[in-house]
Each structure stands twice: as C-alpha cells, then as structure tokens.
Design an enzyme around this catalytic site. Structure first.
Site, PDB file in Angstrom:
ATOM      1  N   ASP A  22       0.993  -1.340   0.040  1.00 28.87           N
ATOM      2  CA  ASP A  22      -0.058   0.005  -0.054  1.00 28.87           C
ATOM      3  C   ASP A  22       1.105   1.286   0.080  1.00 28.87           C
ATOM      4  O   ASP A  22       1.430   1.595   0.832  1.00 28.87           O
ATOM      5  CB  ASP A  22      -1.058  -0.102   1.232  1.00 28.87           C
ATOM      6  N   HIS A  23       1.280   1.756  -1.198  1.00 26.51           N
ATOM      7  CA  HIS A  23       2.288   2.819  -1.227  1.00 26.51           C
ATOM      8  C   HIS A  23       2.082   4.137  -0.231  1.00 26.51           C
ATOM      9  O   HIS A  23       3.198   4.636  -0.015  1.00 26.51           O
ATOM     10  CB  HIS A  23       2.349   3.281  -2.726  1.00 26.51           C
ATOM     11  N   HIS A  34      -5.796   3.010   1.376  1.00 30.03           N
ATOM     12  CA  HIS A  34      -4.890   4.107   1.769  1.00 30.03           C
ATOM     13  C   HIS A  34      -5.623   4.890   2.898  1.00 30.03           C
ATOM     14  O   HIS A  34      -5.108   4.946   4.135  1.00 30.03           O
ATOM     15  CB  HIS A  34      -4.992   4.825   0.686  1.00 30.03           C
TER      16      HIS A  34
HETATM   17  C1  BG6 Z   1      -3.753   4.636  -6.121  1.00 30.75           C
HETATM   18  C2  BG6 Z   1      -5.100   4.875  -6.702  1.00 30.75           C
HETATM   19  O1  BG6 Z   1      -3.515   3.687  -5.406  1.00 30.75           O
HETATM   20  O2  BG6 Z   1      -3.364   5.790  -5.448  1.00 30.75           O
HETATM   21  C3  BG6 Z   1      -5.042   5.969  -7.475  1.00 30.75           C
HETATM   22  O3  BG6 Z   1      -5.427   3.951  -7.374  1.00 30.75           O
HETATM   23  C4  BG6 Z   1      -4.841   7.338  -6.849  1.00 30.75           C
HETATM   24  O4  BG6 Z   1      -6.633   6.232  -7.908  1.00 30.75           O
HETATM   25  C5  BG6 Z   1      -3.424   7.117  -6.227  1.00 30.75           C
HETATM   26  O5  BG6 Z   1      -4.691   8.396  -7.701  1.00 30.75           O
HETATM   27  C6  BG6 Z   1      -3.051   8.349  -5.211  1.00 30.75           C
HETATM   28  O6  BG6 Z   1      -1.943   8.204  -4.748  1.00 30.75           O
HETATM   29  P1  BG6 Z   1      -0.798   9.744  -4.622  1.00 30.75           P
HETATM   30  O7  BG6 Z   1       0.619   8.917  -4.049  1.00 30.75           O
HETATM   31  O8  BG6 Z   1      -0.518  10.011  -5.764  1.00 30.75           O
HETATM   32  O9  BG6 Z   1      -1.604  10.133  -3.328  1.00 30.75           O
END
Ligand code: BG6
Length: 483
Positions: A177-178, A240
């Site tokens: 989960d980044h 997230h």
């Molecule tokens: C991803 C989603 O996991 O996270 C995207 O699938 C979203 O829809 C993105 O735009 C958001 O990541 P960040 O790091 O740009 O906030």
C-alpha cells in the site's frame, strides 16, 4: 542531513509485468534513484519478465526511455545510467503456457536475496506462484511483492490470500500500500510515539474529532475501465484511508516491529463500527472549470460509480469512544492536498473576559504537498488594548526545517522496494488486515447496490458535493479547507 544511505544486500529482483506501466513509471525509475544514492550493490540484478519476446538490449533501451520520462535524477550522467542498465536483464515468460521458465531459472543465483514483483493482473498471481514453485525458482527465503487492488471484496481477497499461501508463508508476502511508504505517513508514527507531548492527549478526553482528507485533482481518464468497476471506496478508502486511520488510532505497539504494528492496526479495523448509510456521501464529478465529467472520462454514460466519498466513522474501543473520524477523498477536486487533522476539544473554561471565540488546538499533518506538520495554537494578539486572543499555526514544513536535502528522501515505492530486499514487512499489509478491511467495506458497498444508490454530482474543480459539507454541519463542525 537527511539521507544516511545504508546499502542493501545484493539481490536478484524479477519484475513480472516488467514492460508494464507500473514498472516504467515507478519501479524502475525508483530503483535507479536508489542506485544513484549508493544503496544498490553493483552485483545486484533486475530481471524484467513479460510475455513479449525481446532481446535484453531492447529492454534496456525501453527502460532508458522510462527513466528519462518518469524521472531518474537530473544530476545523473550517462555513465551512471549505463552502470545501472548493466544490472538489467530480460526474459520472456508465459505464466500460462509455461515458456521461458527454464531460462529464468538458469539466471537465478544462489546466496543473494530473491524477490519476485507481481506487477501483473491479480488473475495471474496463481499461475505465477505455481510456476515459481514448479521450477523451484522460489526458495523458502524468497519474497514476493503484490500490488493493490488486493481483491474486489472479501471473497476475492480471501481467494488471493489462499492462492499465495499455497506456496508462500506470510513472512514472504509483501502486499504494497504505497501510502505506508510515504515519508509523512511514517512521520505520523514518529510524532505520536517519539514525543511525550501528544500521546497523553490522544484519546476521547481531549480529541473532539479527526479528519482525514486525500484530495486529488486528477480524474480517471485513461484508467476508466479499472476505476469504473471499483470507485473511490475500493480504490482509496479500503486501503489508503483505512491504513491512515489505523496509524492514527492504533494503540502504541511495544516496538516498531512488523507484527507488533500490524497486530495493533488489525485491532483498529476490527473495532470499526458498521457505518450508518446516512453518514456517507458518495459523489461523482460533473464537467466543470477543470475538465470533463466522470462519465466522459470513464466512457460510461450511465455510470453510478463514485469518484468521491465523505464519511463519518466510529471506533468502538476505550480510547476513541464517541470520537468521530471523518474521512474524505475524491478525484478532480480543487487541489491536490492531503492531510490528517486532529482537532482537540474546546477549553472547558476561559479566564479571558469578552473572548467569545472558540479556540481550538488543531494538529495538522500534511501528507502532500508541502509535507510537514502544524499545530494551531492560541496566543495573545500583539499590541496594547487588552487580552485579545488569536489562533496561529506553529508551522514546520519539513523542507524548511530539514533543508534542501528533503528532496533526496526516497519516494514511497523506492522505500518499500528497499524494505522488501531488507526483509522488513512493517510497512506492508498482512493478509488478515486486508481481509478485515474488506469485511468492513463490503456491507457498505452492498448497501449501495441494493438501494441503487445514485452519487451526488459535484463540479470538477470544487471541494466535492454540497452534502459532504452537510455531513459536518449537522454535527456543528466543518471540513478543513482543501487549499
Ligand atoms: C492509487 C489509486 O492507489 O493511489 C489512484 O489507485 C490514486 O486512483 C493514487 O490516484 C493516489 O496516490 P498518490 O500517491 O498520488 O496520492
């Protein structure tokens, strides 16, 4: 001041889906930046694997383009790029038909960390895991990395867990989960558990409510076929936002270890109360100053998928009894801004006569942009004329406080891939966590399906549907501005 780089052990990293979007945008440029920082030993290898047959040289030039397009490092020169590309190899494999696996096996070395990144559709996880096992390419120490979406609901997540568990132990599985790799998200734990100041106040006696906002300006153009089948609940909330909620609400783990942290997060998810349908607002963007409508972007003129969610939830435990957690996320909003705000209670009694204003301490943790924290404090307005109080932020933007080096901080993917090589699972989701999260979100989604719920329209470039403001107003509260 910031980056103290500790090299990882040499590794063989195989990226299935090595020619795909994620590999080109995130994984490879991220690895290149780690290489430039000195974190990757030169005898490590990155092996792209995909169905197309191509020579390693051709693959290298594809990656060279990707690095140029998606950000390697402007300061790097041709020599560094060449040295990095020297670590790259390519093998054509077919997960179903079985071609190429002997070749892949012949490339693997003993005595180095083996990691396999499944950057492919989840429907291929089973076939890949089987092949790695059948050809004895994966050992009992190898690691596999999988991406979200991890399932579409509880049954599909359970099925994926079962597929992976056939050949791999939980300690070998890294579910990304980044958001957990974001610097400020980790800072949330440092702020909570590294300072004596906040933890005594971090409970229902002192906290009025908590707001989590993840606002994006991007739409779903280009990803419509995936997104239209998911919506904001599955795409952002189930993973997230719930992960953020867990880190805010969890009890202090006895140490910063993988299972200690994940056990505490799991308890939070399990303590979440089912959500009253009146406490959720679904929205879908309409055409506005900032672009076309969701339906145009998703190329589905009859879509009822939500691109926005605002909701109020409660955690049924001693610490958080009665404290609402408001979560909000959406696409095509006014600006890209994400923050967690802990809004403390009003003072019980004011000694300052004539001061009718409501003064509140608010701790705001900004995830992006301008990562940092600020604490709204009440002080005396300067000058003569009595005690008038004003609220001002005690602001710490990390870039100012820590200097320009903050730019060198690894991005979420870089950090997480290095954690895979190090064998540190703290910032990855455990199988039971993912299942528990679906267990909470599934009935909400089911409810919409049963009621044929129609999302409220909001103008692209706005702060979301009017009803989401009402969700707060009804409780005598208001959202923090999306700036
Ligand atoms: C991803 C989603 O996991 O996270 C995207 O699938 C979203 O829809 C993105 O735009 C958001 O990541 P960040 O790091 O740009 O906030």
């Amino acid at each position: 001041m910031v980056s103290r780089v500790i090299p990882v052990d040499p590794f063989d990293l195989v990226i299935f889906g090595g020619t795909g979007d994620l590999a080109r945008r995130k994984i490879i440029p991220g690895l290149f930046r780690r290489f430039l920082s000195g974190q990757l030993p030169a005898d490590s290898r990155i092996i792209g694997a995909a169905r197309s047959s191509m020579e390693p040289a051709e693959y290298k030039s594809l990656l060279e383009e990707a690095i140029k397009e998606f950000g390697g490092d402007e300061k790097s020169g041709a020599d560094e790029l060449a040295a990095f590309l020297n670590m790259i190899d390519y093998v054509a494999v077919d997960a179903v038909a079985g071609d190429g696996w002997d070749h892949l096996k012949s490339l693997m070395r003993d005595g180095v960390v083996r990691a396999f990144y499944f950057s492919v559709a989840p429907s291929l996880f089973g076939a890949l895991a089987d092949k790695l096992h059948e050809y004895a390419i994966a050992t009992s120490e190898s690691r596999i990395v999988v991406e979200k979406p991890f399932g579409h609901d509880l049954p599909t997540a359970r099925a994926l867990n079962a597929i992976l568990a056939k050949h791999f132990d939980e300690r070998q599985i890294y579910r990304i989960d980044h958001y957990l790799g974001k610097e400020t998200v980790q800072n949330l734990m440092a702020i909570r558990f590294g300072n004596v100041l906040f933890e005594p106040l971090w409970n229902s006696h002192y906290v009025d409510h908590i707001q989590v906002t993840v606002a994006e300006t991007v739409g779903v153009g280009g990803r419509g076929s995936y997104y239209d089948n998911s919506g904001a609940m599955r795409d952002m909330v189930q993973n997230h936002l719930m992960q953020l909620l867990c880190l805010i609400a969890m009890e202090p783990p006895n140490k910063f270890g993988a299972d200690e942290v994940r056990d505490e997060k799991l308890k939070v998810i399990r303590a979440l109360q089912p959500v009253d349908p009146h406490h959720i607002v679904r929205g879908q963007y309409d055409a506005g100053s900032e672009g076309p409508s969701y339906r145009e972007d998703a190329e589905n003129a009859r879509s009822f998928t939500e691109s926005f969610i605002a909701m109020k939830c409660h955690i049924n435990n001693w610490r958080w009894a009665g404290v609402p957690f408001y979560l909000r996320t959406g696409k095509r909003l006014r600006s890209r801004s994400s923050e967690i705000a802990v809004v403390f209670k009003d003072l019980g009694h004011s000694i300052f006569e004539g001061d009718e204003a409501r003064h509140r301490n608010i701790l705001s943790i900004r995830l992006q942009p301008n990562e940092g924290i600020d604490l709204q404090m009440t002080i005396k307005e300067p000058g003569p004329g009595g005690m008038r109080l004003i609220d001002v932020p005690l602001d710490m933007t990390f870039a100012d406080a820590l200097g320009a080096d903050v730019d060198d901080v690894p991005d979420a993917y870089e950090r997480l891939i290095m954690d895979v090589i190090r064998g540190n699972q703290t910032l990855f989701m455990r199988g039971d966590e993912v299942e528990a999260a679906w267990e909470w979100t599934d009935p909400i989604i089911k409810g919409w399906e049963i009621r044929n719920d129609v999302p409220k329209l909001y103008e692209a470039g706005s702060a979301g549907p009017e009803d989401s403001m009402m969700l707060m107003h009804r409780d005598g509260r208001k959202w923090r501005e999306i700036r």
